[in-house]
Design a protein around this motif. Sequence first.
Motif, PDB file in Angstrom:
ATOM      1  N   ARG A  83       0.873  -1.172   0.000  1.00 13.51           N
ATOM      2  CA  ARG A  83       0.000   0.000   0.000  1.00 13.51           C
ATOM      3  C   ARG A  83       0.912   1.224   0.000  1.00 13.51           C
ATOM      4  N   TYR A  93      -2.080   3.814  -3.770  1.00 15.51           N
ATOM      5  CA  TYR A  93      -2.184   2.611  -4.586  1.00 15.51           C
ATOM      6  C   TYR A  93      -2.077   1.388  -3.683  1.00 15.51           C
ATOM      7  N   ASP A  94      -3.083   0.520  -3.741  1.00 13.64           N
ATOM      8  CA  ASP A  94      -3.089  -0.735  -2.999  1.00 13.64           C
ATOM      9  C   ASP A  94      -2.967  -1.869  -4.004  1.00 13.64           C
ATOM     10  N   ASN A 145      -7.740  -0.036  -7.222  1.00 12.03           N
ATOM     11  CA  ASN A 145      -6.356  -0.025  -6.749  1.00 12.03           C
ATOM     12  C   ASN A 145      -5.881   1.391  -6.489  1.00 12.03           C
ATOM     13  N   TRP A 146      -6.267   2.318  -7.383  1.00  9.60           N
ATOM     14  CA  TRP A 146      -5.860   3.716  -7.255  1.00  9.60           C
ATOM     15  C   TRP A 146      -6.985   4.552  -6.665  1.00  9.60           C
ATOM     16  N   TYR A 191      -7.383   8.809  -5.149  1.00 11.65           N
ATOM     17  CA  TYR A 191      -6.653  10.047  -4.921  1.00 11.65           C
ATOM     18  C   TYR A 191      -7.592  11.152  -4.463  1.00 11.65           C
TER      19      TYR A 191
END
Length: 257
Positions: free
Chosen positions: A209, A234-235, A244-245, A247
């Motif tokens: 992560r 980002y994971d 996954n992203w 922001y």
Amino acid sequence: MLRFFQFSLLSLFLLLISASALQAQLLNVESVRSDADSAGWYGQLNFNLSLSQYNDRVLQFTNKANLSYFSDHHAYLFLNNLKLVNLDGASVISSGYSHLRTTFNRENRFSPEVFFQYQYNNNLGLQNRFLGGAGFRYTLFDEDNWTGSFSTGLMAEYEQWQEDRAPAIDNRFIKSTSNLSLRGNLNSQTTFLLIGYYQARPNQFFQARSILETQLQVKITQRISLSVQFSAAYDADPVIDIPNWTYELSNGLIIKL
């Protein structure tokens, strides 16, 4: 060259303040630590307004209340965050955290740390997260108006996830946690912070992560500043079906007590 660098960052500031963005969860200890120039109590209130999106688009108001005490040798920080969200005309509490951290021998280049945290985020399906750990902070340089540091350690983490009406998922992990930060004064009124985080299980070190944040603060008065913050996360291996992203871009006012 320095004036060009300052002009570029200020231009970015003016661009970001007019934008809207998506959401990323971030806990930033370094931005609080940077205000402590001498021993004593420090307090800070932060108010942000941002447009966010996970699976739904929401308008949210964020309140952060931070209290810290810096003795001649050690630092004690307590951070609290609560986000109030308007979703389809209804107001709900979507996420929050409380974080307690102690840094020993804070003026030394090498400083041991211990920390504890509770967190939840309904937008992401994170019902509860408890963690505690220890590590060290190393000052890479501290010259003029700029400081760079590196921190690393281990933490034990328990988290509970649940998506819609699906069964809850409980996880218990040991993770490494590291960050690299740069902060300084662009001029007498403007401060800049850049920090990156990397958290991973030792047996899956490259499925991490990761978080990157930039923050710009411009003083309005001695105690009130305008803040613009952009962060991306980002994971590599989400627990449930989320992007996954993620922001976030947010701007608001900081009141120093």
